[in-house]
Design a protein around this motif. Structure first.
Motif, PDB file in Angstrom:
ATOM      1  N   VAL A 192       0.834  -1.207   0.000  1.00  0.00           N
ATOM      2  CA  VAL A 192       0.000   0.000   0.000  1.00  0.00           C
ATOM      3  C   VAL A 192       0.865   1.251   0.000  1.00  0.00           C
ATOM      4  CG1 VAL A 192      -1.636   1.353   1.366  1.00  0.00           C
ATOM      5  CG2 VAL A 192      -2.000  -1.096   1.074  1.00  0.00           C
ATOM      6  N   ALA A 193       1.905   1.283   0.845  1.00  0.00           N
ATOM      7  CA  ALA A 193       2.737   2.477   0.972  1.00  0.00           C
ATOM      8  C   ALA A 193       3.414   2.846  -0.346  1.00  0.00           C
ATOM      9  CB  ALA A 193       3.781   2.275   2.065  1.00  0.00           C
ATOM     10  N   VAL A 194       3.999   1.865  -1.029  1.00  0.00           N
ATOM     11  CA  VAL A 194       4.714   2.154  -2.270  1.00  0.00           C
ATOM     12  C   VAL A 194       3.743   2.453  -3.404  1.00  0.00           C
ATOM     13  CG1 VAL A 194       6.421   1.319  -3.921  1.00  0.00           C
ATOM     14  CG2 VAL A 194       6.653   0.733  -1.517  1.00  0.00           C
ATOM     15  N   GLN A 195       2.644   1.703  -3.466  1.00  0.00           N
ATOM     16  CA  GLN A 195       1.660   1.962  -4.520  1.00  0.00           C
ATOM     17  C   GLN A 195       1.081   3.363  -4.382  1.00  0.00           C
ATOM     18  OE1 GLN A 195      -1.895   2.284  -4.563  1.00  0.00           O
ATOM     19  NE2 GLN A 195      -2.055   2.170  -6.789  1.00  0.00           N
ATOM     20  N   VAL A 196       0.752   3.765  -3.167  1.00  0.00           N
ATOM     21  CA  VAL A 196       0.227   5.115  -2.922  1.00  0.00           C
ATOM     22  C   VAL A 196       1.286   6.158  -3.245  1.00  0.00           C
ATOM     23  CG1 VAL A 196      -0.486   6.703  -1.082  1.00  0.00           C
ATOM     24  CG2 VAL A 196      -1.516   4.430  -1.243  1.00  0.00           C
ATOM     25  N   GLY A 197       2.534   5.899  -2.859  1.00  0.00           N
ATOM     26  CA  GLY A 197       3.608   6.846  -3.154  1.00  0.00           C
ATOM     27  C   GLY A 197       3.786   7.066  -4.645  1.00  0.00           C
ATOM     28  N   GLU A 198       3.786   5.969  -5.409  1.00  0.00           N
ATOM     29  CA  GLU A 198       3.902   6.098  -6.865  1.00  0.00           C
ATOM     30  C   GLU A 198       2.730   6.893  -7.438  1.00  0.00           C
ATOM     31  OE1 GLU A 198       4.612   2.824  -9.414  1.00  0.00           O
ATOM     32  OE2 GLU A 198       6.198   1.950  -8.186  1.00  0.00           O
ATOM     33  N   THR A 199       1.533   6.596  -6.961  1.00  0.00           N
ATOM     34  CA  THR A 199       0.341   7.298  -7.469  1.00  0.00           C
ATOM     35  C   THR A 199       0.395   8.781  -7.144  1.00  0.00           C
ATOM     36  OG1 THR A 199      -0.954   5.267  -7.163  1.00  0.00           O
ATOM     37  CG2 THR A 199      -2.181   7.315  -7.453  1.00  0.00           C
ATOM     38  N   LEU A 200       0.810   9.124  -5.939  1.00  0.00           N
ATOM     39  CA  LEU A 200       0.919  10.531  -5.542  1.00  0.00           C
ATOM     40  C   LEU A 200       1.931  11.276  -6.392  1.00  0.00           C
ATOM     41  CD1 LEU A 200       0.771  10.229  -1.652  1.00  0.00           C
ATOM     42  CD2 LEU A 200      -0.914  11.350  -3.115  1.00  0.00           C
ATOM     43  N   LEU A 201       2.987  10.604  -6.787  1.00  0.00           N
ATOM     44  CA  LEU A 201       3.984  11.225  -7.651  1.00  0.00           C
ATOM     45  C   LEU A 201       3.330  11.702  -8.947  1.00  0.00           C
ATOM     46  CD1 LEU A 201       7.104  11.453  -7.124  1.00  0.00           C
ATOM     47  CD2 LEU A 201       7.381   9.583  -8.752  1.00  0.00           C
ATOM     48  N   GLY A 220      -8.431  10.885  -1.714  1.00  0.00           N
ATOM     49  CA  GLY A 220      -8.829   9.494  -1.820  1.00  0.00           C
ATOM     50  C   GLY A 220      -7.770   8.566  -2.385  1.00  0.00           C
ATOM     51  N   VAL A 221      -6.518   9.040  -2.532  1.00  0.00           N
ATOM     52  CA  VAL A 221      -5.469   8.199  -3.112  1.00  0.00           C
ATOM     53  C   VAL A 221      -5.162   7.008  -2.210  1.00  0.00           C
ATOM     54  CG1 VAL A 221      -3.022   8.108  -3.714  1.00  0.00           C
ATOM     55  CG2 VAL A 221      -4.434   9.982  -4.542  1.00  0.00           C
ATOM     56  N   LEU A 222      -5.103   7.231  -0.891  1.00  0.00           N
ATOM     57  CA  LEU A 222      -4.841   6.118   0.020  1.00  0.00           C
ATOM     58  C   LEU A 222      -5.983   5.104  -0.027  1.00  0.00           C
ATOM     59  CD1 LEU A 222      -3.148   4.746   2.190  1.00  0.00           C
ATOM     60  CD2 LEU A 222      -4.318   6.150   3.905  1.00  0.00           C
ATOM     61  N   ARG A 223      -7.208   5.578  -0.025  1.00  0.00           N
ATOM     62  CA  ARG A 223      -8.365   4.674  -0.085  1.00  0.00           C
ATOM     63  C   ARG A 223      -8.337   3.861  -1.386  1.00  0.00           C
ATOM     64  NH1 ARG A 223     -11.708   8.211   0.877  1.00  0.00           N
ATOM     65  NH2 ARG A 223     -12.444   8.741  -1.205  1.00  0.00           N
ATOM     66  N   SER A 224      -8.011   4.529  -2.495  1.00  0.00           N
ATOM     67  CA  SER A 224      -7.913   3.815  -3.772  1.00  0.00           C
ATOM     68  C   SER A 224      -6.793   2.785  -3.739  1.00  0.00           C
ATOM     69  CB  SER A 224      -7.665   4.807  -4.918  1.00  0.00           C
ATOM     70  OG  SER A 224      -8.754   5.695  -5.069  1.00  0.00           O
ATOM     71  N   GLY A 225      -5.656   3.161  -3.113  1.00  0.00           N
ATOM     72  CA  GLY A 225      -4.534   2.234  -3.015  1.00  0.00           C
ATOM     73  C   GLY A 225      -4.884   0.994  -2.223  1.00  0.00           C
ATOM     74  N   VAL A 226      -5.629   1.176  -1.143  1.00  0.00           N
ATOM     75  CA  VAL A 226      -6.056   0.027  -0.350  1.00  0.00           C
ATOM     76  C   VAL A 226      -6.962  -0.879  -1.179  1.00  0.00           C
ATOM     77  CG1 VAL A 226      -7.402  -0.703   1.656  1.00  0.00           C
ATOM     78  CG2 VAL A 226      -5.786   1.196   1.868  1.00  0.00           C
ATOM     79  N   TRP A 227      -7.865  -0.274  -1.947  1.00  0.00           N
ATOM     80  CA  TRP A 227      -8.762  -1.076  -2.775  1.00  0.00           C
ATOM     81  C   TRP A 227      -7.994  -1.849  -3.850  1.00  0.00           C
ATOM     82  CZ3 TRP A 227     -13.187  -3.127  -2.077  1.00  0.00           C
ATOM     83  CH2 TRP A 227     -14.130  -2.515  -1.250  1.00  0.00           C
ATOM     84  N   VAL A 228      -6.960  -1.237  -4.408  1.00  0.00           N
ATOM     85  CA  VAL A 228      -6.131  -1.933  -5.400  1.00  0.00           C
ATOM     86  C   VAL A 228      -5.502  -3.174  -4.776  1.00  0.00           C
ATOM     87  CG1 VAL A 228      -4.018  -1.781  -6.778  1.00  0.00           C
ATOM     88  CG2 VAL A 228      -5.668   0.112  -6.809  1.00  0.00           C
TER      89      VAL A 228
END
Length: 437
Positions: free
Chosen positions: A54-63, A243-251
């Motif tokens: 979750v942490a890395v996926q969210v980080g990449e998305t936020l970038l 909602g990026v973290l919420r989306s990352g959790v769903w992924v």
């Protein structure tokens, strides 16, 4: 390039989950789980997925969402031009992966055709092994199916983000789920299938070694398609960071759910037919067709199984091609259609020697590895972990607290920040070191 966006958050989640749900979730996850204590491995895998993943996926998305750029432009804009090499590494890693992934994806095309034609009806595992080895070493047919697979991926991506990528994945993900559910229900209805369920779900910590823990860590990292910037590309199509973290959790939930379904699909039927699930990664192409011959409507189930593999492979290849196309459009000013054509033609050409490395060119090696093995090693063991390591250090110590989405609570902000700063770098360093040793 003109800025386009996802039509909805659901579109982004399905696309990001599709990039994660590839062939590895179907054929690799059950085999690795079986060799590492079943439910014990599953527990560790899920723990790493919902922390590091979750942490890395969210980080990449936020970038991507912060910069509104693909991976190269994101590093340039947010961190500085000296860090453009990170973007180039992500693009090169994606290109290398697509070169050999398209060849394996072509195998699913070929085997789906063989299943439809009734050529997988043999219940003899030795005959099916010979069929597979003969197929992949053939100098022509694997190349043909590789070209078909690359052409299918091109068809979906060239249609654009909303009418191509998003529309394709909106039907691919439900179709994948339905096909897996059919096979799960079929397997669970067989006599003796519960032994397979117990083997998969009940933890046996006596078989979970330190190597198994590292396997779970690596599988959690790679099964989410993190470490090459795909999620940065997809994040660039988001309107904001909410909602990026919420989306990352769903992924991660969707990707993990598909992996668990794959286990429930494979373990029960193997237990019912007396086949050892630790037989190896060749299980998919060499063993499962024999298993289906023991089931009612075996040929139909074989067709469903290999179509399922094809859909899973396409959902990942679409994300890689979109990643490469965004780069060429953004950096070189090409039109989307031109970028799709040129990148696909390059992949088609580069995939030919990869395919031949299983046959006529199998004797040509570098550092003791064939072309396929070398590309796999470079991307999985070096480039992806290095990208993830540098990314999380930059997120934690350079971009800092201001980069965390404003809609997160104080506790969640602190947890995410310190996961970037300390937890994720330590865990990814373990993956990197294991790949180097």
């Amino acid at each position: 390039m003109s800025q386009v966006q996802w039509s909805s958050r659901l579109g982004h989640v399905l696309a990001a989950a599709g990039s994660a749900i590839g062939l590895g979730a179907i054929w690799k996850f059950p085999y690795v789980t079986a060799t590492n204590g079943g439910g014990a491995f599953l527990m560790v895998f899920l723990l790493f997925s919902f922390t590091l993943g979750v942490a890395v996926q969210v980080g990449e998305t936020l970038l991507g969402s912060h910069s509104q750029r693909g991976v190269l432009g994101a590093f340039h804009r947010l961190v500085g031009p000296r860090w453009r090499w990170m973007g180039y590494m992500g693009i090169l890693c994606g290109f290398f992966i697509y070169c050999f992934y398209s060849v394996v994806g072509g195998w699913t095309v070929g085997y789906a055709a063989l299943a439809v034609g009734g050529q997988l009806k043999s219940g003899d595992a030795a005959a099916l092994t010979a069929l597979f080895n003969g197929y992949v070493s053939d100098p022509l047919w694997p190349i043909v199916t590789h070209l078909v697979f690359a052409g299918l991926t091109w068809w979906f991506v060239q249609g654009g983000l909303e009418k191509g990528v998003e529309r394709a994945l909106r039907w691919m993900m439900p179709a994948l789920f339905v096909m897996m559910l059919i096979l799960v229900i079929t397997g669970l209805s067989m006599p003796g299938s519960m032994a397979g369920v117990r083997q998969f779900l009940l933890p046996d910590f006596s078989h979970l070694t330190s190597k198994g823990v590292l396997d779970a860590l690596g599988l959690a990292f790679f099964s989410l398609s993190i470490g090459l910037g795909i999620h940065t590309t997809y994040g660039a199509y988001l309107p904001n960071n909410e909602g990026v973290l919420r989306s990352g959790v769903w992924v991660v939930v969707l990707a993990s759910f598909i992996s668990v379904l794959a286990g429930l699909m494979i373990f029960p039927v193997l237990a019912s037919t007396g086949i050892d699930p630790t037989a190896g990664p060749g299980l998919t192409f060499m063993t499962m067709p024999a298993v289906f011959q023991h089931l009612p409507f075996g040929q139909g189930l074989a067709v469903i199984f290999f179509l399922l593999l094809l859909v899973a492979a396409l959902s990942s290849s679409i994300s890689i091609l979109e990643h490469l196309v965004r780069f060429t459009c953004e950096e070189w000013g090409w039109s989307r259609r031109s970028a799709c054509v040129v990148v696909t033609l390059l992949i088609m050409a580069c995939g030919v020697p990869v395919s031949l490395s299983f046959g006529p060119w199998s004797g040509y090696t570098l550092f003791g590895k064939t072309i396929f093995e070398l590309l796999d090693y470079l991307t999985s063991n070096l480039m992806m972990p290095l990208f993830g390591l540098v990314l999380t250090l930059l997120l934690g110590w350079r971009l800092g607290d201001k980069f965390v989405p404003a809609d997160l609570s104080g506790t969640m902000r602190t947890l995410l920040l310190w996961c970037w700063r300390l937890v994720a770098p330590l865990l990814i360093s373990g993956i990197l070191l294991r790949g180097l040793i």
